[in-house]
Design an enzyme around this catalytic site. Structure first.
Site, PDB file in Angstrom:
ATOM      1  N   LYS A 148      -8.963  33.370  25.354  1.00 49.80           N
ATOM      2  CA  LYS A 148      -9.866  33.922  24.332  1.00 49.80           C
ATOM      3  C   LYS A 148     -11.336  33.718  24.703  1.00 49.80           C
ATOM      4  O   LYS A 148     -12.136  34.626  24.599  1.00 49.80           O
ATOM      5  CB  LYS A 148      -9.637  33.239  22.968  1.00 49.80           C
ATOM      6  N   ARG A 197      -8.127  29.978  11.724  1.00 47.40           N
ATOM      7  CA  ARG A 197      -7.011  29.253  12.342  1.00 47.40           C
ATOM      8  C   ARG A 197      -5.814  29.136  11.406  1.00 47.40           C
ATOM      9  O   ARG A 197      -4.778  28.644  11.805  1.00 47.40           O
ATOM     10  CB  ARG A 197      -7.435  27.820  12.653  1.00 47.40           C
ATOM     11  N   ARG A 248      -4.236  22.908  33.223  1.00 43.66           N
ATOM     12  CA  ARG A 248      -5.597  22.665  32.751  1.00 43.66           C
ATOM     13  C   ARG A 248      -5.784  21.178  32.428  1.00 43.66           C
ATOM     14  O   ARG A 248      -6.824  20.598  32.726  1.00 43.66           O
ATOM     15  CB  ARG A 248      -5.841  23.526  31.515  1.00 43.66           C
ATOM     16  N   ARG A 298     -13.674  17.637  27.761  1.00 42.96           N
ATOM     17  CA  ARG A 298     -12.973  17.875  26.501  1.00 42.96           C
ATOM     18  C   ARG A 298     -11.967  16.768  26.218  1.00 42.96           C
ATOM     19  O   ARG A 298     -10.981  16.608  26.931  1.00 42.96           O
ATOM     20  CB  ARG A 298     -12.269  19.236  26.526  1.00 42.96           C
ATOM     21  N   ARG A 341      -1.836  21.064  19.912  1.00 41.09           N
ATOM     22  CA  ARG A 341      -2.596  22.281  19.588  1.00 41.09           C
ATOM     23  C   ARG A 341      -1.687  23.504  19.599  1.00 41.09           C
ATOM     24  O   ARG A 341      -1.844  24.406  18.786  1.00 41.09           O
ATOM     25  CB  ARG A 341      -3.784  22.437  20.552  1.00 41.09           C
TER      26      ARG A 341
HETATM   27  P1  AMP Z   1     -10.889  25.395  20.477  1.00 38.19           P
HETATM   28  O1  AMP Z   1     -12.066  25.182  21.357  1.00 38.19           O
HETATM   29  O2  AMP Z   1     -10.951  26.710  19.719  1.00 38.19           O
HETATM   30  O3  AMP Z   1      -9.577  25.209  21.183  1.00 38.19           O
HETATM   31  O4  AMP Z   1     -10.953  24.273  19.343  1.00 38.19           O
HETATM   32  C1  AMP Z   1     -10.895  22.913  19.668  1.00 38.19           C
HETATM   33  C2  AMP Z   1     -10.589  22.097  18.421  1.00 38.19           C
HETATM   34  O5  AMP Z   1     -11.615  22.281  17.449  1.00 38.19           O
HETATM   35  C3  AMP Z   1      -9.313  22.476  17.698  1.00 38.19           C
HETATM   36  O6  AMP Z   1      -8.169  21.873  18.278  1.00 38.19           O
HETATM   37  C4  AMP Z   1      -9.603  21.959  16.304  1.00 38.19           C
HETATM   38  O7  AMP Z   1      -9.503  20.550  16.229  1.00 38.19           O
HETATM   39  C5  AMP Z   1     -11.069  22.291  16.143  1.00 38.19           C
HETATM   40  N1  AMP Z   1     -11.249  23.654  15.597  1.00 38.19           N
HETATM   41  C6  AMP Z   1     -11.818  24.725  16.208  1.00 38.19           C
HETATM   42  N2  AMP Z   1     -11.820  25.785  15.411  1.00 38.19           N
HETATM   43  C7  AMP Z   1     -11.240  25.394  14.251  1.00 38.19           C
HETATM   44  C8  AMP Z   1     -10.935  26.052  13.033  1.00 38.19           C
HETATM   45  N3  AMP Z   1     -11.212  27.344  12.839  1.00 38.19           N
HETATM   46  N4  AMP Z   1     -10.336  25.317  12.053  1.00 38.19           N
HETATM   47  C9  AMP Z   1     -10.051  24.027  12.216  1.00 38.19           C
HETATM   48  N5  AMP Z   1     -10.283  23.347  13.347  1.00 38.19           N
HETATM   49  C10 AMP Z   1     -10.891  24.020  14.357  1.00 38.19           C
END
Ligand code: AMP
Length: 204
Positions: free
Chosen positions: A13, A88, A127, A136, A147
């Protein structure tokens, strides 16, 4: 154009959002990136999010809904934006619908990057190995598995949510990166038609 990119962790994404941003000027709005910035800056939101994110769980809806609500009001997103990592879950999607309706706005499309779970696991384990000790905190095998589980339980229902509203477009996220980009552009009607006056003029 106002878009959502939907797909599990590791589906690409972020990469695709960046490409659409570079090419069309739609701004990538990644709640993950915004939350990581908040953690790094040590803000109140960052303090709430830090441990939750490290575990691979979702931060509270009101936190991310508040962030996005403020962000889409900024003048730099007037050409459009790509929501990457938001919504999400169904509650966030409903909050987004309300937020947009309140501002007299509407989503153009939701693009789902379809990927095979087995291949995805290989990708995200790769990864995790590559980025061990990297920036990260949630790129370890355990948090990645969590996740993915959270995606299936909470985020995947959004596919049916947007399908029933006529917004969903699905592309094959397992293809080469360039091909995925092309499929997204085609799904959104962004590709120039061959034989159009412009392509005859420019030879492209
Ligand atoms: P991402 O970079 O999109 O994979 O997000 C990393 C982490 O940020 C996720 O595993 C969640 O802990 C938090 N996160 C990101 N976007 C959201 C969202 N829309 N709602 C809740 N937690 C989020």
């Amino acid at each position: 154009m106002k878009l959502i990119l939907l797909g599990p962790p590791g589906a690409g994404k972020g990469t695709q959002a960046k490409r659409l941003e570079d090419k069309y000027g739609f701004v990538q709005l990644s709640t993950g990136d915004m939350l990581r910035a908040a953690v790094a800056a040590g803000t109140e939101v960052g303090k709430i999010a830090e441990t939750i994110m490290a575990r691979g769980e979702l931060v509270p809806n009101e936190v991310v809904v508040g962030i996005i609500s403020d962000r889409i009001e900024q003048p730099d997103v007037s050409r459009g934006y790509i929501l990457d990592g938001f919504p999400r879950n169904v509650a966030q999607a409903e909050a987004l619908d309300q937020m947009l309706a309140g501002k007299g706005m509407e989503l153009d499309a939701v693009v789902e990057l379809g990927v095979d779970d087995g291949i995805l696991l290989q990708r995200i384990e790769g990864r995790a190995a590559e980025t061990a000790g990297g920036p990260r905190a949630d790129d370890n095998a355990e948090a990645l598995a969590k996740r993915l589980k959270v995606y299936h339980e909470q985020t995947a229902p959004l596919i049916a949510y947007y399908k029933s509203r006529g917004k969903l477009k699905t592309v094959d996220g397992m293809k080469e990166m360039d091909e995925v980009t092309r499929q997204i552009e085609a799904a959104l009607g962004l590709l120039k038609k061959k034989g159009s006056w412009l392509s005859r003029l420019t030879g492209k």
